[in-house]
Design an enzyme around this catalytic site. Structure first.
Site, mmCIF file in Angstrom:
data_model
loop_
_atom_site.group_PDB
_atom_site.id
_atom_site.type_symbol
_atom_site.label_atom_id
_atom_site.label_comp_id
_atom_site.label_asym_id
_atom_site.label_seq_id
_atom_site.Cartn_x
_atom_site.Cartn_y
_atom_site.Cartn_z
ATOM 1 N N ASN A 8 0.865 -1.178 0.000
ATOM 2 C CA ASN A 8 0.000 0.000 0.000
ATOM 3 C C ASN A 8 0.904 1.232 0.000
ATOM 4 O OD1 ASN A 8 -1.847 2.006 0.444
ATOM 5 N ND2 ASN A 8 -2.403 1.370 2.512
ATOM 6 N N GLU A 91 -7.149 4.910 7.426
ATOM 7 C CA GLU A 91 -6.941 6.318 7.052
ATOM 8 C C GLU A 91 -8.146 6.872 6.300
ATOM 9 O OE1 GLU A 91 -3.141 5.661 5.200
ATOM 10 O OE2 GLU A 91 -2.312 5.226 7.181
ATOM 11 N N GLU A 158 -5.868 -4.902 10.724
ATOM 12 C CA GLU A 158 -4.873 -3.839 10.881
ATOM 13 C C GLU A 158 -5.157 -3.062 12.163
ATOM 14 O OE1 GLU A 158 -2.715 -2.639 7.127
ATOM 15 O OE2 GLU A 158 -4.518 -1.430 7.174
ATOM 16 N N GLY A 164 1.970 2.462 10.822
ATOM 17 C CA GLY A 164 2.892 3.582 10.650
ATOM 18 C C GLY A 164 3.584 4.021 11.928
HETATM 19 P P1 PGA Z 1 2.418 0.455 7.748
HETATM 20 O O1 PGA Z 1 0.997 0.648 7.054
HETATM 21 O O2 PGA Z 1 2.997 -0.812 7.227
HETATM 22 O O3 PGA Z 1 3.217 1.663 7.360
HETATM 23 O O4 PGA Z 1 2.182 0.377 9.233
HETATM 24 C C1 PGA Z 1 0.127 -0.425 6.871
HETATM 25 C C2 PGA Z 1 -1.154 0.053 6.246
HETATM 26 O O5 PGA Z 1 -1.534 1.208 6.474
HETATM 27 O O6 PGA Z 1 -1.817 -0.678 5.507
#
Ligand code: PGA
Length: 233
Positions: A8, A91, A158, A164
């Protein structure tokens, strides 16, 4: 089914040149990998330029066509060759007010077009601290997947607090959530893990916890790191 390693890219990178370089490096690095399906989900505008790996979109609109300024339809994504669509990413839920009802509409439109939705669910840090995780997942599943044939979708667990942050979910905890989700849906559903997934923790999710793949954000922008993750599967 092969594990899915989904990149992603979010709103990255900034230029076409960088997008092509990143894509080509990954393509080269995973060309001999047969055990996993590598899926790249770039920003919409890069989709027509990238060829040779499976593509996914980061979102799609629920109406099939019409006067919806700024939106991208599922037919357009299909035409460009997308196989997957990420739906209900945290998000999108947070910054664009996507509700479970919207997620449900998007999932149905995606399935109707013959594409595979990757539906994201997960709890916030606060919900986890208040021991509400199970209830949150249940609600997201009940409403987001209402009247949906779950054998045709992929779910991504998730935990929002892990996205993040560099603070990935413990493998044991992730496994517990995976089992809860499986119990709510069906044993055979494909479930991915996402949230600070990296080369040094991928094995735990894939081999120990038995996830069917990973949704990778930050680490998917570093071709070496991402290729390592794909090779682990
Ligand atoms: P990340 O994001 O690997 O940067 O934690 C995962 C995502 O938002 O799908």
């Amino acid at each position: 089914m092969k594990p899915l390693i989904v990149a992603n890219w979010k709103m990255n990178p900034v230029t076409i040149k960088e997008a092509e370089e990143l894509f080509n490096s990954v393509k080269q690095g995973v060309k001999d990998v047969e055990n996993a399906e590598t899926v790249i989900c770039p920003p919409f505008i890069y989709l027509p330029l990238l060829k040779g790996l499976t593509l996914g979109a980061q979102d799609s609109y629920w109406e099939e066509k019409g006067a919806y300024t700024g939106e991208v339809s599922i037919a357009m994504l299909k035409e460009i060759g997308c196989k997957y669509v990420i739906i209900g990413h945290s998000e999108r839920r947070k910054y664009f007010n996507e509700t479970d009802e919207i997620v449900n509409r998007k999932v149905k439109t995606t399935l109707k077009a013959g594409l595979i939705p990757i539906v994201c669910i997960g709890e916030t840090e606060e919900e986890r601290e208040m021991d509400k995780t199970e209830g949150v997942l249940e609600e997201e599943i009940k409403q987001g997947l209402d009247k949906v044939d779950v054998s045709k979708i992929v779910v991504a667990y998730e935990p929002i607090w892990a996205i993040g942050t560099g603070n990935p979910c413990d493998v044991e905890e992730a496994l517990r959530m995976k089992e809860i989700i499986q119990k709510m849906l069906s044993k055979d559903i494909r479930i991915l893990y996402g949230g600070s997934a990296k080369a040094n923790n991928a094995e735990g999710y894939l081999k120990q916890a038995g996830f069917n793949g990973l949704l990778v954000g930050g680490a998917s922008l570093d071709p070496k790191e991402f290729i390592k993750i794909v090779n682990i599967s």
